[in-house]
Design a protein around this motif. Sequence first.
Motif, PDB file in Angstrom:
ATOM      1  N   LEU A 238      -5.672  -4.283  -2.683  1.00 28.02           N
ATOM      2  CA  LEU A 238      -4.950  -4.065  -1.439  1.00 28.02           C
ATOM      3  C   LEU A 238      -5.059  -2.601  -0.997  1.00 28.02           C
ATOM      4  O   LEU A 238      -5.300  -2.318   0.170  1.00 28.02           O
ATOM      5  CB  LEU A 238      -3.475  -4.444  -1.592  1.00 28.02           C
ATOM      6  CG  LEU A 238      -2.596  -4.209  -0.363  1.00 28.02           C
ATOM      7  CD1 LEU A 238      -3.089  -5.041   0.817  1.00 28.02           C
ATOM      8  CD2 LEU A 238      -1.153  -4.529  -0.686  1.00 28.02           C
ATOM      9  N   ILE A 239      -4.947  -1.695  -1.940  1.00 29.03           N
ATOM     10  CA  ILE A 239      -5.070  -0.263  -1.622  1.00 29.03           C
ATOM     11  C   ILE A 239      -6.437   0.018  -1.020  1.00 29.03           C
ATOM     12  O   ILE A 239      -6.558   0.737  -0.027  1.00 29.03           O
ATOM     13  CB  ILE A 239      -4.851   0.593  -2.878  1.00 29.03           C
ATOM     14  CG1 ILE A 239      -3.413   0.467  -3.378  1.00 29.03           C
ATOM     15  CG2 ILE A 239      -5.205   2.055  -2.624  1.00 29.03           C
ATOM     16  CD1 ILE A 239      -3.170   1.048  -4.755  1.00 29.03           C
TER      17      ILE A 239
ATOM     18  N   GLN B 217      -2.382  -2.762 -12.274  1.00 29.11           N
ATOM     19  CA  GLN B 217      -0.998  -3.106 -12.585  1.00 29.11           C
ATOM     20  C   GLN B 217      -0.723  -2.797 -14.052  1.00 29.11           C
ATOM     21  O   GLN B 217      -1.598  -2.957 -14.902  1.00 29.11           O
ATOM     22  CB  GLN B 217      -0.750  -4.581 -12.284  1.00 29.11           C
ATOM     23  CG  GLN B 217      -0.926  -4.893 -10.817  1.00 29.11           C
ATOM     24  CD  GLN B 217      -1.022  -6.369 -10.545  1.00 29.11           C
ATOM     25  OE1 GLN B 217      -1.748  -7.091 -11.220  1.00 29.11           O
ATOM     26  NE2 GLN B 217      -0.281  -6.832  -9.545  1.00 29.11           N
TER      27      GLN B 217
ATOM     28  N   GLU C 202      -6.533  -4.646 -11.517  1.00 27.59           N
ATOM     29  CA  GLU C 202      -5.855  -4.319 -10.264  1.00 27.59           C
ATOM     30  C   GLU C 202      -4.999  -3.060 -10.392  1.00 27.59           C
ATOM     31  O   GLU C 202      -4.321  -2.666  -9.450  1.00 27.59           O
ATOM     32  CB  GLU C 202      -4.988  -5.492  -9.807  1.00 27.59           C
ATOM     33  CG  GLU C 202      -5.777  -6.669  -9.285  1.00 27.59           C
ATOM     34  CD  GLU C 202      -6.386  -6.421  -7.907  1.00 27.59           C
ATOM     35  OE1 GLU C 202      -6.024  -5.451  -7.227  1.00 27.59           O
ATOM     36  OE2 GLU C 202      -7.233  -7.231  -7.502  1.00 27.59           O
TER      37      GLU C 202
ATOM     38  N   VAL D 100      -6.847  -1.000   2.658  1.00 26.27           N
ATOM     39  CA  VAL D 100      -6.082  -0.197   3.606  1.00 26.27           C
ATOM     40  C   VAL D 100      -6.804   1.123   3.900  1.00 26.27           C
ATOM     41  O   VAL D 100      -6.716   1.636   5.005  1.00 26.27           O
ATOM     42  CB  VAL D 100      -4.651   0.065   3.059  1.00 26.27           C
ATOM     43  CG1 VAL D 100      -3.887   1.015   3.946  1.00 26.27           C
ATOM     44  CG2 VAL D 100      -3.914  -1.255   2.917  1.00 26.27           C
TER      45      VAL D 100
ATOM     46  N   ASP E  29       2.056   3.730  -7.342  1.00 23.68           N
ATOM     47  CA  ASP E  29       1.804   2.841  -6.210  1.00 23.68           C
ATOM     48  C   ASP E  29       1.719   1.423  -6.759  1.00 23.68           C
ATOM     49  O   ASP E  29       0.762   1.077  -7.443  1.00 23.68           O
ATOM     50  CB  ASP E  29       0.507   3.234  -5.508  1.00 23.68           C
ATOM     51  CG  ASP E  29       0.288   2.496  -4.207  1.00 23.68           C
ATOM     52  OD1 ASP E  29       0.896   1.423  -3.997  1.00 23.68           O
ATOM     53  OD2 ASP E  29      -0.509   2.987  -3.385  1.00 23.68           O
ATOM     54  N   MET E  30       2.714   0.617  -6.485  1.00 18.19           N
ATOM     55  CA  MET E  30       2.818  -0.720  -7.069  1.00 18.19           C
ATOM     56  C   MET E  30       1.845  -1.734  -6.451  1.00 18.19           C
ATOM     57  O   MET E  30       1.704  -2.833  -6.963  1.00 18.19           O
ATOM     58  CB  MET E  30       4.246  -1.251  -6.915  1.00 18.19           C
ATOM     59  CG  MET E  30       5.270  -0.372  -7.568  1.00 18.19           C
ATOM     60  SD  MET E  30       5.058  -0.299  -9.325  1.00 18.19           S
ATOM     61  CE  MET E  30       6.410  -1.282  -9.839  1.00 18.19           C
ATOM     62  N   ARG E  31       1.181  -1.349  -5.383  1.00 20.54           N
ATOM     63  CA  ARG E  31       0.257  -2.296  -4.756  1.00 20.54           C
ATOM     64  C   ARG E  31      -0.962  -2.528  -5.657  1.00 20.54           C
ATOM     65  O   ARG E  31      -1.435  -1.604  -6.317  1.00 20.54           O
ATOM     66  CB  ARG E  31      -0.227  -1.763  -3.412  1.00 20.54           C
ATOM     67  CG  ARG E  31       0.877  -1.599  -2.392  1.00 20.54           C
ATOM     68  CD  ARG E  31       0.367  -0.954  -1.132  1.00 20.54           C
ATOM     69  NE  ARG E  31      -0.140   0.388  -1.434  1.00 20.54           N
ATOM     70  CZ  ARG E  31      -0.889   1.109  -0.596  1.00 20.54           C
ATOM     71  NH1 ARG E  31      -1.212   0.636   0.590  1.00 20.54           N
ATOM     72  NH2 ARG E  31      -1.305   2.317  -0.946  1.00 20.54           N
ATOM     73  N   PRO E  32      -1.500  -3.745  -5.673  1.00 17.19           N
ATOM     74  CA  PRO E  32      -2.731  -4.005  -6.416  1.00 17.19           C
ATOM     75  C   PRO E  32      -3.880  -3.159  -5.854  1.00 17.19           C
ATOM     76  O   PRO E  32      -3.928  -2.871  -4.647  1.00 17.19           O
ATOM     77  CB  PRO E  32      -3.003  -5.488  -6.185  1.00 17.19           C
ATOM     78  CG  PRO E  32      -1.708  -6.058  -5.722  1.00 17.19           C
ATOM     79  CD  PRO E  32      -0.973  -4.942  -5.045  1.00 17.19           C
ATOM     80  N   ARG E  33      -4.787  -2.759  -6.722  1.00 19.51           N
ATOM     81  CA  ARG E  33      -5.921  -1.912  -6.332  1.00 19.51           C
ATOM     82  C   ARG E  33      -6.692  -2.515  -5.153  1.00 19.51           C
ATOM     83  O   ARG E  33      -7.103  -1.802  -4.232  1.00 19.51           O
ATOM     84  CB  ARG E  33      -6.848  -1.701  -7.524  1.00 19.51           C
ATOM     85  CG  ARG E  33      -8.016  -0.785  -7.208  1.00 19.51           C
ATOM     86  CD  ARG E  33      -8.838  -0.467  -8.446  1.00 19.51           C
ATOM     87  NE  ARG E  33      -8.069   0.484  -9.251  1.00 19.51           N
ATOM     88  CZ  ARG E  33      -7.746   0.314 -10.525  1.00 19.51           C
ATOM     89  NH1 ARG E  33      -8.154  -0.764 -11.168  1.00 19.51           N
ATOM     90  NH2 ARG E  33      -7.042   1.206 -11.172  1.00 19.51           N
TER      91      ARG E  33
END
Length: 68
Positions: free
Chosen positions: A63-64, A21, A19, A67, A57-61
């Motif tokens: 989720l990115i 992270q 992801e 979007v 960008d702290m969002r999991p892959r």
Amino acid sequence: MTSPFDNKDATFFVLVNDEGQHSLWPEYVAIPEGWNAKFGPEAKERCLEFVKENWTDMRPRSLIETVH
């Protein structure tokens, strides 16, 4: 027992999962399944610099990707 994160002489890896992270991980501990070493082994401060520069960008892959 003290935390390896308190040992000023300890070396670490920066791990990354699928992801995207990031995690700081002590060199002497086996890398858990699902994570890969991306940087290190290095001093804690160098690893933290790497994380700061590369995990912007702290969002999991997953989720990115939903979007965009």
